[in-house]
Write a protein that holds these residues in place. Structure first.
Motif, PDB file in Angstrom:
ATOM      1  N   ALA A 274       0.816  -1.220   0.000  1.00  0.00           N
ATOM      2  CA  ALA A 274       0.000   0.000   0.000  1.00  0.00           C
ATOM      3  C   ALA A 274       0.844   1.262   0.000  1.00  0.00           C
ATOM      4  CB  ALA A 274      -0.938  -0.006   1.195  1.00  0.00           C
ATOM      5  N   LYS A 275       1.975   1.225   0.670  1.00  0.00           N
ATOM      6  CA  LYS A 275       2.796   2.441   0.767  1.00  0.00           C
ATOM      7  C   LYS A 275       3.250   2.913  -0.621  1.00  0.00           C
ATOM      8  CE  LYS A 275       4.675   3.116   5.302  1.00  0.00           C
ATOM      9  NZ  LYS A 275       4.624   1.946   6.183  1.00  0.00           N
ATOM     10  N   ALA A 276       3.660   1.965  -1.445  1.00  0.00           N
ATOM     11  CA  ALA A 276       4.169   2.336  -2.769  1.00  0.00           C
ATOM     12  C   ALA A 276       3.039   2.645  -3.749  1.00  0.00           C
ATOM     13  CB  ALA A 276       5.027   1.203  -3.324  1.00  0.00           C
ATOM     14  N   LEU A 277       1.937   1.898  -3.643  1.00  0.00           N
ATOM     15  CA  LEU A 277       0.893   2.020  -4.662  1.00  0.00           C
ATOM     16  C   LEU A 277      -0.324   2.808  -4.211  1.00  0.00           C
ATOM     17  CD1 LEU A 277       0.777  -1.701  -5.870  1.00  0.00           C
ATOM     18  CD2 LEU A 277       1.929   0.210  -6.970  1.00  0.00           C
ATOM     19  N   GLY A 278      -0.536   2.868  -2.893  1.00  0.00           N
ATOM     20  CA  GLY A 278      -1.805   3.368  -2.376  1.00  0.00           C
ATOM     21  C   GLY A 278      -1.884   4.881  -2.293  1.00  0.00           C
ATOM     22  N   TYR A 279      -3.054   5.343  -1.889  1.00  0.00           N
ATOM     23  CA  TYR A 279      -3.316   6.783  -1.772  1.00  0.00           C
ATOM     24  C   TYR A 279      -4.521   6.933  -0.856  1.00  0.00           C
ATOM     25  CZ  TYR A 279      -5.848   4.769  -5.714  1.00  0.00           C
ATOM     26  OH  TYR A 279      -6.565   3.925  -6.506  1.00  0.00           O
ATOM     27  N   SER A 280      -4.725   8.163  -0.407  1.00  0.00           N
ATOM     28  CA  SER A 280      -5.838   8.404   0.508  1.00  0.00           C
ATOM     29  C   SER A 280      -7.135   8.583  -0.288  1.00  0.00           C
ATOM     30  CB  SER A 280      -5.569   9.670   1.321  1.00  0.00           C
ATOM     31  OG  SER A 280      -5.601  10.790   0.452  1.00  0.00           O
ATOM     32  N   VAL A 281      -8.255   8.531   0.420  1.00  0.00           N
ATOM     33  CA  VAL A 281      -9.549   8.780  -0.237  1.00  0.00           C
ATOM     34  C   VAL A 281      -9.556  10.181  -0.832  1.00  0.00           C
ATOM     35  CG1 VAL A 281     -12.024   9.090   0.183  1.00  0.00           C
ATOM     36  CG2 VAL A 281     -10.831   7.155   1.204  1.00  0.00           C
ATOM     37  N   ASP A 282      -9.003  11.148  -0.106  1.00  0.00           N
ATOM     38  CA  ASP A 282      -8.987  12.528  -0.626  1.00  0.00           C
ATOM     39  C   ASP A 282      -8.179  12.619  -1.922  1.00  0.00           C
ATOM     40  OD1 ASP A 282     -10.585  13.432   1.341  1.00  0.00           O
ATOM     41  OD2 ASP A 282      -8.985  14.253   2.586  1.00  0.00           O
ATOM     42  N   GLU A 283      -7.037  11.915  -1.964  1.00  0.00           N
ATOM     43  CA  GLU A 283      -6.236  11.939  -3.194  1.00  0.00           C
ATOM     44  C   GLU A 283      -7.014  11.310  -4.351  1.00  0.00           C
ATOM     45  OE1 GLU A 283      -1.577  11.625  -2.005  1.00  0.00           O
ATOM     46  OE2 GLU A 283      -2.861  10.017  -1.239  1.00  0.00           O
ATOM     47  N   PHE A 284      -7.739  10.212  -4.042  1.00  0.00           N
ATOM     48  CA  PHE A 284      -8.547   9.586  -5.091  1.00  0.00           C
ATOM     49  C   PHE A 284      -9.614  10.559  -5.598  1.00  0.00           C
ATOM     50  CE2 PHE A 284     -12.645   7.595  -6.075  1.00  0.00           C
ATOM     51  CZ  PHE A 284     -12.299   6.974  -7.265  1.00  0.00           C
ATOM     52  N   LEU A 285     -10.301  11.224  -4.665  1.00  0.00           N
ATOM     53  CA  LEU A 285     -11.400  12.104  -5.071  1.00  0.00           C
ATOM     54  C   LEU A 285     -10.888  13.284  -5.905  1.00  0.00           C
ATOM     55  CD1 LEU A 285     -13.568  12.049  -1.803  1.00  0.00           C
ATOM     56  CD2 LEU A 285     -14.150  11.021  -4.021  1.00  0.00           C
ATOM     57  N   THR A 286      -9.715  13.793  -5.559  1.00  0.00           N
ATOM     58  CA  THR A 286      -9.139  14.891  -6.350  1.00  0.00           C
ATOM     59  C   THR A 286      -8.859  14.418  -7.776  1.00  0.00           C
ATOM     60  OG1 THR A 286      -8.136  15.817  -4.370  1.00  0.00           O
ATOM     61  CG2 THR A 286      -7.199  16.523  -6.475  1.00  0.00           C
ATOM     62  N   PHE A 287      -8.255  13.233  -7.872  1.00  0.00           N
ATOM     63  CA  PHE A 287      -8.000  12.650  -9.200  1.00  0.00           C
ATOM     64  C   PHE A 287      -9.321  12.465  -9.956  1.00  0.00           C
ATOM     65  CE2 PHE A 287      -8.529   8.748 -11.582  1.00  0.00           C
ATOM     66  CZ  PHE A 287      -7.583   8.875 -12.589  1.00  0.00           C
ATOM     67  N   TYR A 288     -10.291  11.874  -9.256  1.00  0.00           N
ATOM     68  CA  TYR A 288     -11.561  11.518  -9.900  1.00  0.00           C
ATOM     69  C   TYR A 288     -12.243  12.768 -10.475  1.00  0.00           C
ATOM     70  CZ  TYR A 288     -16.100   9.257 -10.543  1.00  0.00           C
ATOM     71  OH  TYR A 288     -17.259   8.767 -11.082  1.00  0.00           O
ATOM     72  N   LYS A 289     -12.258  13.822  -9.679  1.00  0.00           N
ATOM     73  CA  LYS A 289     -12.945  15.040 -10.130  1.00  0.00           C
ATOM     74  C   LYS A 289     -12.219  15.671 -11.327  1.00  0.00           C
ATOM     75  CE  LYS A 289     -14.901  15.836  -5.593  1.00  0.00           C
ATOM     76  NZ  LYS A 289     -14.873  16.625  -4.353  1.00  0.00           N
ATOM     77  N   THR A 290     -10.891  15.608 -11.318  1.00  0.00           N
ATOM     78  CA  THR A 290     -10.134  16.139 -12.467  1.00  0.00           C
ATOM     79  C   THR A 290     -10.448  15.325 -13.721  1.00  0.00           C
ATOM     80  OG1 THR A 290      -8.365  16.663 -10.916  1.00  0.00           O
ATOM     81  CG2 THR A 290      -7.818  16.807 -13.249  1.00  0.00           C
ATOM     82  N   ALA A 291     -10.461  14.004 -13.556  1.00  0.00           N
ATOM     83  CA  ALA A 291     -10.768  13.139 -14.706  1.00  0.00           C
ATOM     84  C   ALA A 291     -12.201  13.404 -15.186  1.00  0.00           C
ATOM     85  CB  ALA A 291     -10.597  11.666 -14.325  1.00  0.00           C
ATOM     86  N   MET A 292     -13.131  13.581 -14.231  1.00  0.00           N
ATOM     87  CA  MET A 292     -14.527  13.800 -14.622  1.00  0.00           C
ATOM     88  C   MET A 292     -14.719  15.149 -15.305  1.00  0.00           C
ATOM     89  SD  MET A 292     -16.030  11.037 -14.106  1.00  0.00           S
ATOM     90  CE  MET A 292     -17.713  11.527 -14.451  1.00  0.00           C
ATOM     91  N   ASP A 293     -13.983  16.171 -14.855  1.00  0.00           N
ATOM     92  CA  ASP A 293     -14.052  17.469 -15.552  1.00  0.00           C
ATOM     93  C   ASP A 293     -13.759  17.266 -17.032  1.00  0.00           C
ATOM     94  OD1 ASP A 293     -14.648  18.907 -13.319  1.00  0.00           O
ATOM     95  OD2 ASP A 293     -12.607  19.638 -12.958  1.00  0.00           O
ATOM     96  N   TYR A 294     -12.766  16.430 -17.284  1.00  0.00           N
ATOM     97  CA  TYR A 294     -12.370  16.183 -18.670  1.00  0.00           C
ATOM     98  C   TYR A 294     -13.435  15.361 -19.400  1.00  0.00           C
ATOM     99  CZ  TYR A 294      -9.388  14.849 -22.607  1.00  0.00           C
ATOM    100  OH  TYR A 294      -8.878  14.655 -23.866  1.00  0.00           O
ATOM    101  N   VAL A 295     -13.986  14.355 -18.706  1.00  0.00           N
ATOM    102  CA  VAL A 295     -15.043  13.530 -19.316  1.00  0.00           C
ATOM    103  C   VAL A 295     -16.241  14.419 -19.691  1.00  0.00           C
ATOM    104  CG1 VAL A 295     -16.769  11.727 -18.804  1.00  0.00           C
ATOM    105  CG2 VAL A 295     -14.362  11.357 -18.229  1.00  0.00           C
ATOM    106  N   PHE A 296     -16.630  15.329 -18.794  1.00  0.00           N
ATOM    107  CA  PHE A 296     -17.767  16.213 -19.093  1.00  0.00           C
ATOM    108  C   PHE A 296     -17.427  17.155 -20.251  1.00  0.00           C
ATOM    109  CE2 PHE A 296     -18.743  15.591 -14.362  1.00  0.00           C
ATOM    110  CZ  PHE A 296     -19.586  14.527 -14.632  1.00  0.00           C
ATOM    111  N   GLU A 297     -16.183  17.644 -20.248  1.00  0.00           N
ATOM    112  CA  GLU A 297     -15.728  18.547 -21.325  1.00  0.00           C
ATOM    113  C   GLU A 297     -15.835  17.825 -22.677  1.00  0.00           C
ATOM    114  OE1 GLU A 297     -11.861  20.213 -20.222  1.00  0.00           O
ATOM    115  OE2 GLU A 297     -11.308  20.106 -22.344  1.00  0.00           O
TER     116      GLU A 297
END
Ligand code: SF4
Length: 489
Positions: free
Chosen positions: A287-310
């Protein structure tokens, strides 16, 4: 001055989102109210002339005096939301082998080398597993073959498909077969068989070549090149709509939201599932090398979704499968077959996992937990009838976690009618911390995702609701678990 209307509040949940109050009915209808209207409503001060009065009655948040017509409607809404877990086991996951040629650091199933003996499901297990599958009362069955690399044991898959198809001549259930595979080991014979038996193929594509190959190292060469070639070959044989892909997000993926979406588009996919890393199995040890926090996931997700909506705004159709599912839970009374978002955990009630060694587990996560040495959620052996499992100790272990309605935290949550539960995670959290309130990543992730979705619904100027609704058209996709892109609307 108008006197307040004679009305009663129906059971509802609420949450303050920004300047507005979200009210959610027991059946999952919702309304946004500003603070004055909200307090007027809950203190019984609303007048029939109020612009929101009729709307709240129509959404079953209020009822007019002596009116009982809401009862069958709300009852049907609630039944529909919980129905997938009440119709018998629909998803049967068969682990045909643990052998695999990849070295993925996030692998959750303790993969074994390709030439190792003793890690394939024995032929003697086929008949008892087919018996268990047909003991389920569900009229709609999905049989998903997993590995390791499932195509290394294709002969076993073929035996299952033929035995199940033969048995179904009398049973007459609606059956879908799905093979989860890297698609590296396809042959003309395999594709011919898939065509004949209308088999769906689901693969993993983690993003652009460099990312995919880092996530999914293959000693003999580029995993990406072989997967992409497999996708094209499979599409030519079984048709484009029979081949789907999903991505697993590692820490490396988080800096590449647009590139991952672009990769799916350039490969001709119109659906992407941005799937976070599971905390079970090997992944927890790395997990240390590959994992991330829920907040980090949500930030990524929202950035990706901004692009999907665009992209959707510019006329390029691409959906994110999980956002579609969440939207469907909120905007449509129709049941979704995705067991993770059914209020009653799907474990044992709508999904069963038949492991290569003849053990049956309550869910995929239960099997992964067993790889971590926690075998409490093993139901029994494939040679025992399903009925025998009703008294299994596994259910005693997990009983308290199955229904989210009575869980501290969930019971008062505004998002409860739309949300699901991860009983395996709850069990782990309870054992490790003694915590009974929801504190796990499943809850924090879903809380963030629902707040994100409702943020768009609250904003009348946003076009995201229209985009999400355009994704909800009937698709006729297969019902799967590992990939919501395969979940029927
Ligand atoms: S898991 Fe979390 S977000 Fe979901 S219903 Fe429970 S408290 Fe709400």
């Amino acid at each position: 001055m108008e006197s307040p209307a004679a009305y009663s509040l129906l059971p509802f949940r609420f949450k303050k989102l920004g300047a507005q109050y979200l009210m959610v009915s027991e059946g999952g209808e919702h309304a946004f109210l500003d603070a004055p209207h909200f307090f007027e409503t809950v203190t019984g001060q609303l007048t029939t002339e109020s612009p929101i009065y009729r709307d709240l009655v129509a959404r079953h948040l209020l009822r007019e005096q002596h009116d009982t017509s809401f009862l069958p409607i709300v009852a049907a809404q609630v039944r529909s939301r919980y129905s997938p877990s009440l119709q018998g086991v629909a998803l049967h996951i068969v682990v045909v082998t643990l052998r695999c040629d990849h070295g993925c650091p996030y692998c959750q199933v303790s993969r074994q080398g390709c030439s190792k003996d003793g890690f394939d499901l024995p032929a003697s297990m086929v008949a008892p597993i087919v018996d268990r599958i047909f003991e389920s009362k569900s009229l709609i069955l999905t049989i998903e073959f997993q590995g390791g690399e499932s195509l290394l044991a294709f002969d076993r898959i073929a035996e299952f498909v033929e035995a199940i198809s033969e048995r179904n001549r009398n049973e007459r259930r609606s059956i879908r077969f799905v093979i989860a595979s890297t698609l590296h080991h396809l042959t003309d014979e395999i594709l011919q068989f898939c065509m004949q038996h209308d088999i769906y193929l689901s693969t993993s594509l983690d993003g652009p070549k460099a990312l995919h190959d880092r996530n999914r190292p293959l000693p003999s060469g580029s995993s990406y090149d072989r997967t992409v070639a497999g996708i094209e070959r499979a599409r030519r044989a079984v048709g484009k709509d029979r081949v789907s892909a999903l991505t697993t997000l590692t820490r490396l993926s988080l800096s590449q939201p647009r590139q991952i979406v672009d990769e799916y588009l350039s490969r001709g996919f119109s659906s992407i599932f941005l799937r976070p890393l599971s905390p079970y199995g090997f992944a927890s040890r790395t997990a240390k090398a590959l994992g991330y926090s829920v907040d980090e996931f949500l930030t990524f997700y929202k950035t990706a979704m901004d692009y999907v909506f665009e992209l959707n705004r510019s006329g390029v159709y691409i959906e994110e499968a999980y956002f579609r599912l969440l939207s469907q839970r909120v905007l449509s009374p129709a049941a979704t077959q995705y067991v993770d978002l059914s209020g009653i955990a799907g474990v044992g009630s709508s999904v069963l996992v038949y492991n290569y060694d003849g053990d049956i587990y309550l869910s995929d996560e239960s099997r992964m937990l067993a790889e971590m040495g926690i075998k409490d959620l093993r139901l029994g052996r494939v040679t025992e009838p399903l009925q025998a499992f009703a008294d299994s100790a596994a259910f005693e272990v997990i009983d308290d976690e199955l229904l989210h309605l009575d869980q501290p935290g969930c019971s008062e949550c505004a998002f409860l009618p739309y949300c699901g539960t991860d009983p395996v995670e709850r069990l782990l959290v309870r054992r490790r911390t003694g915590e009974t309130r929801i504190a796990g990543a499943f809850c924090r992730r879903h809380m963030g995702l629902f707040e994100y979705l409702f943020g768009f619904l609250a904003d009348r100027d946003s076009d995201v609701t229209a985009i999400a609704l355009s994704w909800l058209r009937p698709t006729g996709r297969a019902v799967g678990r590992t990939n919501p892109a395969q979940v029927a609307a």
